[in-house]
Scaffold this motif. Sequence first.
Motif, PDB file in Angstrom:
ATOM      1  N   ARG A 188       0.827  -1.211   0.000  1.00 27.41           N
ATOM      2  CA  ARG A 188       0.000   0.000   0.000  1.00 27.41           C
ATOM      3  C   ARG A 188       0.858   1.257   0.000  1.00 27.41           C
ATOM      4  NH1 ARG A 188      -4.621  -1.858   4.443  1.00 27.41           N
ATOM      5  NH2 ARG A 188      -5.798  -3.228   3.021  1.00 27.41           N
ATOM      6  N   ARG A 189       1.971   1.219   0.711  1.00 28.63           N
ATOM      7  CA  ARG A 189       2.857   2.386   0.736  1.00 28.63           C
ATOM      8  C   ARG A 189       3.485   2.621  -0.630  1.00 28.63           C
ATOM      9  NH1 ARG A 189       6.120   1.928   6.536  1.00 28.63           N
ATOM     10  NH2 ARG A 189       4.281   2.221   7.889  1.00 28.63           N
ATOM     11  N   TYR A 190       3.903   1.548  -1.282  1.00 32.23           N
ATOM     12  CA  TYR A 190       4.454   1.705  -2.630  1.00 32.23           C
ATOM     13  C   TYR A 190       3.403   2.284  -3.576  1.00 32.23           C
ATOM     14  CZ  TYR A 190       8.830  -0.879  -1.764  1.00 32.23           C
ATOM     15  OH  TYR A 190      10.068  -1.278  -1.321  1.00 32.23           O
ATOM     16  N   LEU A 191       2.178   1.768  -3.481  1.00 36.59           N
ATOM     17  CA  LEU A 191       1.118   2.210  -4.380  1.00 36.59           C
ATOM     18  C   LEU A 191       0.722   3.659  -4.126  1.00 36.59           C
ATOM     19  CD1 LEU A 191      -1.093  -1.005  -4.247  1.00 36.59           C
ATOM     20  CD2 LEU A 191       0.181  -0.179  -6.236  1.00 36.59           C
ATOM     21  N   ALA A 192       0.816   4.092  -2.865  1.00 37.42           N
ATOM     22  CA  ALA A 192       0.391   5.448  -2.511  1.00 37.42           C
ATOM     23  C   ALA A 192       1.503   6.481  -2.647  1.00 37.42           C
ATOM     24  CB  ALA A 192      -0.137   5.464  -1.073  1.00 37.42           C
ATOM     25  N   ALA A 193       2.709   6.041  -2.999  1.00 39.10           N
ATOM     26  CA  ALA A 193       3.859   6.948  -2.999  1.00 39.10           C
ATOM     27  C   ALA A 193       3.832   7.950  -4.141  1.00 39.10           C
ATOM     28  CB  ALA A 193       5.156   6.142  -3.053  1.00 39.10           C
ATOM     29  N   GLY A 194       3.042   7.665  -5.187  1.00 36.87           N
ATOM     30  CA  GLY A 194       3.005   8.574  -6.321  1.00 36.87           C
ATOM     31  C   GLY A 194       4.251   8.504  -7.176  1.00 36.87           C
ATOM     32  N   GLU A 195       5.005   7.420  -7.054  1.00 36.33           N
ATOM     33  CA  GLU A 195       6.220   7.225  -7.837  1.00 36.33           C
ATOM     34  C   GLU A 195       6.119   5.898  -8.586  1.00 36.33           C
ATOM     35  OE1 GLU A 195       9.614   7.403  -5.363  1.00 36.33           O
ATOM     36  OE2 GLU A 195       9.239   9.452  -4.669  1.00 36.33           O
ATOM     37  N   PRO A 196       7.003   5.699  -9.568  1.00 37.59           N
ATOM     38  CA  PRO A 196       6.994   4.417 -10.270  1.00 37.59           C
ATOM     39  C   PRO A 196       7.123   3.254  -9.295  1.00 37.59           C
ATOM     40  CG  PRO A 196       8.376   5.975 -11.425  1.00 37.59           C
ATOM     41  CD  PRO A 196       7.997   6.632 -10.133  1.00 37.59           C
ATOM     42  N   LEU A 197       6.324   2.245  -9.521  1.00 39.48           N
ATOM     43  CA  LEU A 197       6.344   1.063  -8.660  1.00 39.48           C
ATOM     44  C   LEU A 197       7.579   0.230  -8.985  1.00 39.48           C
ATOM     45  CD1 LEU A 197       4.339  -0.371  -6.611  1.00 39.48           C
ATOM     46  CD2 LEU A 197       3.712  -1.820  -8.558  1.00 39.48           C
ATOM     47  N   PRO A 198       8.313  -0.250  -7.976  1.00 29.67           N
ATOM     48  CA  PRO A 198       9.441  -1.144  -8.269  1.00 29.67           C
ATOM     49  C   PRO A 198       8.965  -2.351  -9.069  1.00 29.67           C
ATOM     50  CG  PRO A 198       9.468  -0.475  -5.962  1.00 29.67           C
ATOM     51  CD  PRO A 198       8.157  -0.015  -6.525  1.00 29.67           C
ATOM     52  N   THR A 199       9.749  -2.754 -10.049  1.00 27.03           N
ATOM     53  CA  THR A 199       9.370  -3.940 -10.818  1.00 27.03           C
ATOM     54  C   THR A 199       9.886  -5.216 -10.172  1.00 27.03           C
ATOM     55  OG1 THR A 199      11.341  -3.831 -12.216  1.00 27.03           O
ATOM     56  CG2 THR A 199       9.381  -2.619 -12.956  1.00 27.03           C
ATOM     57  N   ALA A 200      10.743  -5.082  -9.165  1.00 29.07           N
ATOM     58  CA  ALA A 200      11.242  -6.245  -8.424  1.00 29.07           C
ATOM     59  C   ALA A 200      11.288  -5.882  -6.946  1.00 29.07           C
ATOM     60  CB  ALA A 200      12.622  -6.659  -8.921  1.00 29.07           C
ATOM     61  N   MET A 201      10.721  -6.739  -6.102  1.00 29.17           N
ATOM     62  CA  MET A 201      10.677  -6.487  -4.663  1.00 29.17           C
ATOM     63  C   MET A 201      11.249  -7.682  -3.916  1.00 29.17           C
ATOM     64  SD  MET A 201       6.850  -4.864  -4.218  1.00 29.17           S
ATOM     65  CE  MET A 201       6.260  -3.527  -5.269  1.00 29.17           C
ATOM     66  N   LEU A 202      12.089  -7.391  -2.924  1.00 28.41           N
ATOM     67  CA  LEU A 202      12.671  -8.430  -2.077  1.00 28.41           C
ATOM     68  C   LEU A 202      12.198  -8.205  -0.646  1.00 28.41           C
ATOM     69  CD1 LEU A 202      14.994  -7.517  -4.361  1.00 28.41           C
ATOM     70  CD2 LEU A 202      16.160  -9.461  -3.320  1.00 28.41           C
ATOM     71  N   PHE A 203      11.739  -9.281   0.005  1.00 26.13           N
ATOM     72  CA  PHE A 203      11.110  -9.181   1.316  1.00 26.13           C
ATOM     73  C   PHE A 203      11.894  -9.958   2.376  1.00 26.13           C
ATOM     74  CE2 PHE A 203       7.863  -8.088  -1.645  1.00 26.13           C
ATOM     75  CZ  PHE A 203       7.019  -7.208  -0.993  1.00 26.13           C
ATOM     76  N   THR A 204      11.719  -9.508   3.632  1.00 26.00           N
ATOM     77  CA  THR A 204      12.368 -10.161   4.765  1.00 26.00           C
ATOM     78  C   THR A 204      11.917 -11.602   4.927  1.00 26.00           C
ATOM     79  OG1 THR A 204      12.682  -8.094   5.969  1.00 26.00           O
ATOM     80  CG2 THR A 204      12.634 -10.109   7.281  1.00 26.00           C
ATOM     81  N   ASN A 205      10.641 -11.885   4.636  1.00 19.82           N
ATOM     82  CA  ASN A 205      10.178 -13.271   4.744  1.00 19.82           C
ATOM     83  C   ASN A 205       9.037 -13.540   3.768  1.00 19.82           C
ATOM     84  OD1 ASN A 205       7.644 -12.556   5.957  1.00 19.82           O
ATOM     85  ND2 ASN A 205       8.631 -12.460   7.958  1.00 19.82           N
ATOM     86  N   ASP A 206       8.625 -14.790   3.692  1.00 12.85           N
ATOM     87  CA  ASP A 206       7.613 -15.208   2.720  1.00 12.85           C
ATOM     88  C   ASP A 206       6.230 -14.655   3.034  1.00 12.85           C
ATOM     89  OD1 ASP A 206       9.483 -16.691   1.285  1.00 12.85           O
ATOM     90  OD2 ASP A 206       9.133 -18.509   2.465  1.00 12.85           O
ATOM     91  N   TRP A 207       5.881 -14.548   4.320  1.00  9.43           N
ATOM     92  CA  TRP A 207       4.555 -14.042   4.668  1.00  9.43           C
ATOM     93  C   TRP A 207       4.385 -12.596   4.210  1.00  9.43           C
ATOM     94  CZ3 TRP A 207       0.760 -17.123   5.578  1.00  9.43           C
ATOM     95  CH2 TRP A 207       0.973 -18.356   6.201  1.00  9.43           C
TER      96      TRP A 207
END
Length: 381
Positions: free
Chosen positions: A236-255
């Motif tokens: 939601r933060r990425y979507l609300a940032a008003g900037e291009p969305l990252p095309t690749a995201m890396l997360f701390t865990n699977d959940w």
Amino acid sequence: MANESVTLRQIARKVGVSVGTVSRALAGENGVSDRRAHAIQDLAKQMGYRPQPLRRQRAGAIAVLVGTSESGHPDEDWSQRLIVLATRASAELSWHVHLEFVSRNDDSRRAVAVPTVVRENRVDGVLLAGDPHSSIIEYLHRHEIPMAMVGGRAEKTGCVCVNPDREQAVRTAIHRLFELGHRCFGVVLSDRRYPSTEAFYQNCRQSLADHGIELSPRQVLENLQPNLGGGVIAARRYLAAGEPLPTAMLFTNDWMALGAMMTLLEAGFRVPRDVSIIGQDNLPWCNQMEPALCSMDNREERMVREALVWLRRRIEGSPCEPHDVTVHSELVWRGSCGPAPRGSAPNGAGPNGAGVTSPAPAKSRQADPSSISLASPPGAS
């Protein structure tokens, strides 16, 4: 020199307090002011006090102390997995396990209660996890109780600490994504006070720098809850940032990765057509999704077994200097990663420094409910 003839009563008489107060102060329990507790501890050390062990023979048991934000309740999926792994591996060593949830380390200097099984010497050693409060670690050192830790750092804890080494897995993941055309990356972190979380961030930052990409602070989300909700908030933060969305995201865990995938789907984005996603832990359900979740396997069972090996050495009296032990993580590549979407800016050119054009808004396309779903189990019709 330690003097086992010194008693709590003698210390209490010198300080002018009750035996119970001395006992609580030496155990690091609440109910004694910091100033008085330190005075009692210093006097006990000067007098050479050493607690009389209740057992002269080994107990055949260890304590597993897991730090939680609310003592008494495991607050992370990781903590629950560790408990299962530690119990299973300890049984193979013919050890009984006393499981205790303790307060997690924070900015407070206030000592917390040490579990009774430890204070009464009913265990031969202690396996630590989840960043337990520093006063507990100090107690274990003060009473020379063998310990080892899953997580943490040896220079901070003074014991052997076993951690995942994600560097090569992160390098491999970013290199493959780079070859697939990705130039805009997002990194989503839980609590950066955890050494493993901070190491993951540094691995990502350095690997991207090696490919000529500077990780923008705006694309790093940190201190989120390490669960499904944390991933939802990140997306939601990425979507609300008003900037291009990252095309690749890396997360701390699977959940967290799953929570983000669900939220992006609701917004009209699809994985991996619009966004490639990588989690960590390689949980069993990762391969049962559609698309299957790409993940870094931190080999948690190996980490727990390694920590128990070092704990057994300490229990048996073998010399063991504090040091860090690493277990190499492995990248498991699956369907949640694919080529960068068409329209991505090449060679890092773009408005946010890492450079991609945001995918089309959700309203311009129909969300596909089957884009992220749990696959039917084998043999199901």
